[in-house]
Scaffold this motif. Structure first.
Motif, short mmCIF file in Angstrom:
data_model
loop_
_atom_site.label_atom_id
_atom_site.label_comp_id
_atom_site.label_asym_id
_atom_site.label_seq_id
_atom_site.Cartn_x
_atom_site.Cartn_y
_atom_site.Cartn_z
N ARG A 154 34.79 30.34 34.37
CA ARG A 154 35.01 29.77 35.71
C ARG A 154 34.05 28.62 35.97
O ARG A 154 34.43 27.57 36.49
N GLU A 158 35.22 24.87 36.75
CA GLU A 158 35.07 24.38 38.12
C GLU A 158 33.99 23.31 38.29
O GLU A 158 34.10 22.45 39.17
N LEU A 206 42.73 30.25 33.62
CA LEU A 206 41.99 29.15 32.97
C LEU A 206 42.72 28.72 31.69
O LEU A 206 43.22 29.57 30.95
#
Lengths: 379, 379
Positions: A154, A158, A206
Motif C-alpha cells: 500500500r 500510494e 494493487l
C-alpha cells in the motif's frame, strides 16, 4: 599466444562452455514461458552480459550499483538492483533513471519505503520498487502471509515517488539441497511464496506486474513456473564445483578456471606448490559443506587442457600467493613437473572471479587467439 | 564529509593507528640494528609505503610483480619480489632493472637458477637472487643444512646473469603460535636457519651480504637478531583480529575496518543484516583456528567510532553482498537501528583489503576531511 604463454595466475573463461550454458538456460526458460533476467553478480562483464541476454528480453539483475552503472554505460537499459535499497543510494540511482535506464529496486521494510519516497520526490524521479520476500532462506524479505507485505504494498502504491512493480524472492537455501528432488521442492516453495504474495496484493487492488524468482539450482530444475513472470540467476553462466556437487550443472559445464604454474616440489612432505593462493582462488570453501560428494579443498586441480583431473591432488592450503598441492597417495610429480601449468576449477565462481579485473577467453585447447574481456569489481 | 556520509561498504584506514604501527616497528628494528624492509602485500598502496619506509632504508618487499611495477612507478627503487621467480616473469623484471630499480628475486631450485641465468643473459641484465630457506613453515625453500643450498649458491655465484645476494626465510608458521613464548621460539628458529645457511655458504667462499627473515609475529616479539641483516613484515601496518589473538598486536592497534550499514532486522530469527558480505569482508576465517581466544565469524562488529564492540554480535554468515549478524543472547536491536552504520574489523587484513581499490583514510571519529588513497590488486 596460447594458454602456455599466459602469465599466471590468470582467470580463464572457456567461451564454448559459457555459450552452451547461457543458451541452455535461455532456451529452458523460454520453453516455460517466463522472462529470463540474467544476474550479472558473477560475471560483472559486458561481454558476458551480451551473451546472457541474447534471446532474452534484455534486462539484467545486479548486486552492486557499480555493476548497474557499468552495464548502463555499455548499453544495458533494464536493470534490477538486488540488495535492499538504502536511501543514501538514491542519488546514484536517480542519475541512472534520468539517463533513461529502467531501474528496479527492492526493499522489505515500510520505513525504507517512506524514506525512498521522500528522496525520490526530492530527486524528481519515480522509482520502480519490488517487495522482497523470504521464501525460506531466512536472509532478507517479508513473509508472503505477513501483514507487512500489504502494508509495504500500500505504501509503495500510494506514496509519491514510488511505483509498486511487483514481488521478488531468491531461494538461496537451494544451495543447501543435496539432490535434484530437494532442489525441486525448494523451487516449488519459491514459486508458491511469490505467487501467494502477488495474489494477496492483487486481492487488495494493487497491481503486481512482476512476480520474480530465482537461483541457479531452482531455475535449472524447477518444474512448475505457473504464475511467475520472471526468473533470475547468475552463477549458471560459469558453473563451479559446488554447483556441480549439488547437481546444478555437470563438471564439464564449468566455464571458469584459474591457470597456475607449478613453482616447487617438496617430496619430503609429499606436496607441491602452485602460484595461485588465497588471492587467486579466494578462500571460499563451499565444498566443505556437509553432505556433498567431495571436499575439494580450495579448488579442483585439472591438467592444462582442463579435461583431466590430476588424480588424488587437491589444493590443501592457501597462502596469499601460494597454493599447496597435497595428495593422499604418493604425489604424482611426473604429471606436474616444476614449471608446468594446471587449471584450477573454483569452489565458488562468484568469489574466485572477483579477484580479477579481466578474463582470458579461450576457445578450445590450442587457441592462439585468446582475447581479454574486462570485468569490474567493487561498489 | 564524515564517516556517516560514506557509501557502504567502504574500507576505512585509521591514519593515527597506522602511523603508530609503522613507527613502532621501525623504531623496534632500528634499536636492534637490523635493516627493515616493509612488505607491501597487505597495503598495496604508495601512500602507506611512504609511511612504512619513513625512517628506514627505503626498500620494500612485494608479493606480485604488479606491486613492484606500481611502487617503482611511484618512486620506490629497491624491491624484493617474494614468490619463487618463474623464468616466464623475467621480461617484466628485466624492464624494471633497466629502469634502474634494484630488484631482488628468490628461488629454491637449482633448475630455476639455470633457467634464470639463461634468460637474464638473453635480456642483458644481472639479477640479484636470494636463496629461499624453509625455517619450519614447510611451504617453500630449501633446508639450511641441505646439499641443495650449496648447489644453488654455487650456481648463482658462478652462472652469468645472476648474483648471489643472500638468503631469505619467512617463518609463516609463527601464525600457529598461541603465546608470545611460542612466537619467540619460532623467531629463534627463523633466525638460526638464516644464520646457519649464511654461515655454510660463506664457508665455501661465497659472499652472503643479505641474511633476511621476517613475519609480523616474529618481528614483533623476536629477542635475538644476531647475524641478521634484514627483517621483513607487512600485516603489522594494519593489524587484524587474528594478529591480535596471537598477540602480535593489541585490538586497539587494528587500523583497518569495513564500514557497513544495517539494512534489515529479522527479530523472528534474532538476526540483522548488513550490506557487507563475502566480497566486502572476504571469506577468511582465520579466527576459527583451534586454540585462539575467540572465533569472531567473518569479522568483529564495532560501533561506528570503532571504539566499542557491539556486545555478543558477530557476522555469523556471509552471502555475496549481505552479512548476517547473529547474537547468542537477545539481539541488541536498539544499538543497531536499521540505517545505522557499523565498523567491522577483519579476521585477516590482507584478504579484506584485497577486495577494494581504495582506502578512506580517517583521522579520528569526526573527521570531516576524509581522503581516499588508491590501492592496487591483481598480478
Amino acid at each position: 599466444m596460447g594458454l602456455k604463454n599466459l602469465d599466471t595466475p590468470s582467470l580463464i573463461l572457456d567461451r564454448k562452455v559459457l555459450e552452451a550454458n547461457t543458451r541452455r538456460m535461455t532456451s529452458r526458460l523460454e520453453d516455460r514461458g517466463v522472462r529470463f533476467r540474467p544476474h550479472m553478480k558473477t560475471a560483472k562483464s559486458i561481454d558476458v552480459a551480451r551473451m546472457a541476454i541474447a534471446g532474452n528480453f534484455g534486462g539484467v539483475m545486479v548486486s552492486t550499483l557499480k555493476e548497474a552503472e557499468y552495464l548502463a554505460d555499455n548499453g544495458i537499459s533494464d536493470i534490477t538492483y538486488g540488495v535492499t535499497v538504502l536511501p543514501d543510494k538514491l542519488p546514484r540511482i536517480a542519475a541512472l533513471v534520468k539517463r533513461g535506464i529502467k531501474i528496479g529496486v527492492i526493499l522489505d521494510q515500510v520505513a525504507f519505503a517512506r524514506e525512498i519516497s521522500r528522496q525520490a520526490v526530492n530527486l524528481g524521479i519515480v522509482l520502480d520498487v519490488l517487495i522482497e520476500l523470504d521464501s525460506g532462506e531466512k536472509r532478507a524479505g517479508v513473509f508472503a502471509e505477513s501483514p507487512e507485505l500489504l502494508e509495504i504494498g500500500r505504501a509503495l502504491a500510494e506514496l509519491p515517488g514510488t511505483r509498486l512493480e511487483g514481488v521478488l524472492t531468491h531461494a538461496g537455501h537451494s544451495y543447501q539441497s543435496r539432490t535434484i528432488e530437494d532442489i525441486r521442492r525448494v523451487a516449488e516453495e519459491e514459486r508458491m511464496v511469490a505467487v501467494t504474495a502477488a495474489t494477496r496484493l492483487r486481492a487488495i487492488g494493487l497491481p503486481v506486474p512482476v512476480v520474480s524468482v530465482g537461483s541457479t539450482p531452482t531455475a535449472t530444475h524447477g518444474v512448475n513456473f505457473d504464475g511467475l513472470t520472471e526468473v533470475r540467476c547468475g552463477v549458471y553462466m560459469f558453473g563451479d564445483v559446488m554447483q556441480s556437487e549439488i547437481h546444478s550443472c555437470e563438471p564439464s559445464d564449468i566455464a571458469l578456471s584459474v591457470l597456475a604454474t607449478v613453482i616447487g616440489h617438496r617430496p619430503q612432505f609429499n606436496t607441491a606448490l602452485i602460484d595461485a593462493g588465497a588471492l587467486a582462488l579466494s578462500k571460499d570453501r563451499s565444498t566443505a559443506a556437509p553432505g556433498l560428494a567431495e571436499d575439494i579443498g580450495f579448488g579442483m586441480v585439472m591438467d592444462m587442457s582442463c579435461r583431466q583431473r590430476i588424480p588424488g591432488v587437491t589444493v590443501g592450503h592457501v597462502y596469499q600467493e601460494h597454493g599447496l598441492l597435497v595428495s593422499e597417495g604418493p604425489f604424482p610429480y611426473h604429471l606436474l613437473p616444476v614449471g608446468s601449468k594446471v587449471r584450477v576449477l573454483p569452489n565458488h565462481a562468484c568469489m574466485t572471479a572477483a579477484m580479477y579485473d579481466h578474463y582470458y577467453v579461450v576457445a578450445g585447447d590450442n587457441d592462439q587467439h585468446i582475447v581479454s574481456w574486462p570485468r569490474i569489481n567493487g561498489w
